[in-house]
Design an enzyme around this catalytic site. Structure first.
Site, PDB file in Angstrom:
ATOM      1  N   TYR A  30     -40.297 -36.234 -15.149  1.00  0.00           N
ATOM      2  CA  TYR A  30     -40.608 -35.704 -16.474  1.00  0.00           C
ATOM      3  C   TYR A  30     -39.333 -35.293 -17.187  1.00  0.00           C
ATOM      4  CZ  TYR A  30     -39.868 -30.851 -14.914  1.00  0.00           C
ATOM      5  OH  TYR A  30     -39.311 -29.681 -14.453  1.00  0.00           O
ATOM      6  N   LYS A 145     -35.472 -34.831 -11.901  1.00  0.00           N
ATOM      7  CA  LYS A 145     -36.474 -33.993 -12.584  1.00  0.00           C
ATOM      8  C   LYS A 145     -37.840 -34.574 -12.254  1.00  0.00           C
ATOM      9  CE  LYS A 145     -36.682 -31.486 -17.028  1.00  0.00           C
ATOM     10  NZ  LYS A 145     -36.686 -30.123 -16.509  1.00  0.00           N
ATOM     11  N   GLU A 177     -29.250 -22.662  -8.415  1.00  0.00           N
ATOM     12  CA  GLU A 177     -29.711 -22.510  -9.811  1.00  0.00           C
ATOM     13  C   GLU A 177     -30.863 -21.539  -9.817  1.00  0.00           C
ATOM     14  OE1 GLU A 177     -31.353 -26.193 -11.395  1.00  0.00           O
ATOM     15  OE2 GLU A 177     -32.179 -26.743  -9.454  1.00  0.00           O
ATOM     16  N   LEU A 201     -30.405 -29.213 -10.879  1.00  0.00           N
ATOM     17  CA  LEU A 201     -30.667 -30.097 -12.013  1.00  0.00           C
ATOM     18  C   LEU A 201     -29.534 -29.934 -13.022  1.00  0.00           C
ATOM     19  CD1 LEU A 201     -32.899 -31.988 -13.234  1.00  0.00           C
ATOM     20  CD2 LEU A 201     -33.372 -30.068 -14.738  1.00  0.00           C
TER      21      LEU A 201
HETATM   22  N1  PMP Z   1     -32.939 -26.262 -13.444  1.00  0.00           N
HETATM   23  C1  PMP Z   1     -34.278 -26.416 -13.288  1.00  0.00           C
HETATM   24  C2  PMP Z   1     -34.841 -26.371 -11.897  1.00  0.00           C
HETATM   25  C3  PMP Z   1     -35.110 -26.598 -14.408  1.00  0.00           C
HETATM   26  O1  PMP Z   1     -36.424 -26.769 -14.261  1.00  0.00           O
HETATM   27  C4  PMP Z   1     -34.525 -26.616 -15.705  1.00  0.00           C
HETATM   28  C5  PMP Z   1     -35.360 -26.857 -16.935  1.00  0.00           C
HETATM   29  N2  PMP Z   1     -36.436 -25.968 -17.097  1.00  0.00           N
HETATM   30  C6  PMP Z   1     -33.139 -26.424 -15.821  1.00  0.00           C
HETATM   31  C7  PMP Z   1     -32.377 -26.272 -14.666  1.00  0.00           C
HETATM   32  C8  PMP Z   1     -32.454 -26.408 -17.190  1.00  0.00           C
HETATM   33  O2  PMP Z   1     -32.414 -27.693 -17.751  1.00  0.00           O
HETATM   34  P1  PMP Z   1     -32.332 -27.882 -19.349  1.00  0.00           P
HETATM   35  O3  PMP Z   1     -31.193 -27.071 -19.827  1.00  0.00           O
HETATM   36  O4  PMP Z   1     -32.128 -29.345 -19.536  1.00  0.00           O
HETATM   37  O5  PMP Z   1     -33.636 -27.381 -19.900  1.00  0.00           O
END
Ligand code: PMP
Length: 283
Positions: A30, A145, A177, A201
């Protein structure tokens, strides 16, 4: 209106068969794309990350970037608000019998919906948020993702159960994270971020924050961050497309730095809002 497998239809009429591998196995990927003033932000980067996730699970991309752009454009045009968050999901589609092995012929399920973008309430930015920590028990492809979000849900729920907002994840003594965000720390005026690898991610907002830091001459460094360093940080932030940048002021019930949103956060937040006004809203 949402998009499902070639059709635009109302959300309550969008139905997926129970034999869909997305439902039975969480076999899908996703994306979440923030939209400001009806302009999808960093669409090319989101589509590139989508392509990486699809390649990582060995699923062919059902659309070219041009097709995705047109599809997303229509969803955004029909949305109720100018600021939105667009959700895209591609699963490996339905199977005839329940079987882990991929079907010989895969017909992916493609779903796109737009929702009003809800940025965090001012109170969270002004007072900061509380976080807990936990051992990162997810798999070793956190760079993808994927829709199998059970571990992330269980880890995020630890925060909710403790009346907090986010769970910081540590693996083998290092920060990876948050359960649904990237984490930054500040020590002695210097911004630190963990490196992009298979354990986290690669957030689009993470990139934005590092670019803004570079553009404004804020000292920053991308490197592995030990758990002890996180617990001795002057400031901790969480970032994501929908939360933007938020200051974490307690971790496991203990104050982070002064226990108030820090001065480096205040600067970054201002720069981020300028960037949103001057860049994100203008494509
Ligand atoms: N890490 C994880 C596990 C996430 O699910 C997300 C997004 N919700 C992020 C980091 C941040 O990614 P982005 O800045 O692209 O929203």
């Amino acid at each position: 209106m949402v998009y499902l497998n070639g059709e635009f239809l109302p959300l309550d009429q969008a139905k997926v068969p129970v034999m869909d591998r997305g439902f039975l196995f969480g076999d899908g990927v996703y994306e979440v794309i923030p939209v400001y003033s009806r302009r999808p932000f960093r669409l090319a980067e989101h589509l590139r990350r989508l392509q990486g996730s699809l390649a990582g699970i060995r699923l062919a991309n059902p659309h070219s970037d041009e097709e995705w752009t047109a599809l997303i454009g229509r969803i955004v045009a029909e949305g109720e608000t100018d600021d939105q968050s667009v959700y895209i999901q591609v699963s490996r589609g339905p199977m005839a019998v329940r079987n882990h092995a991929f079907p010989k012929t895969v017909t992916p399920t493609v779903f796109v919906m737009g929702e009003p973008l809800h940025t965090p309430p001012d109170s969270q930015r002004e007072q900061g948020i509380a976080a807990v920590s936990a051992a990162d028990f997810r798999w070793l492809r956190c760079d993808l993702k994927v829709t199998s979000l059970l571990a992330n849900c269980l880890l995020r729920q630890l925060a909710i159960d403790a009346g907090c907002i986010e769970t910081l994840l540590f693996r083998d003594g290092y920060l990876s994270e948050g359960a649904a965000s990237n984490i930054f720390m500040v020590k002695d005026g210097r911004l630190l971020a963990p490196p992009k690898n298979h354990l986290m991610l690669a957030g689009i907002t993470y990139d934005v924050v590092l670019e803004i830091a570079a553009a404004h001459g804020l000292a920053h460094e991308v490197r592995d961050i030990r758990e002890e360093e996180v617990r001795a940080a002057d400031e901790l932030w969480m970032t994501s497309s929908t939360k933007e940048v938020l200051p974490i002021v307690t971790l496991d019930g203990k104050p982070v730095g002064s226990g108030r949103p820090g001065p480096v956060f205040a600067r970054m937040y201002g720069w981020y809002q300028d960037f949103k006004r001057d860049v994100m809203r203008h494509g």
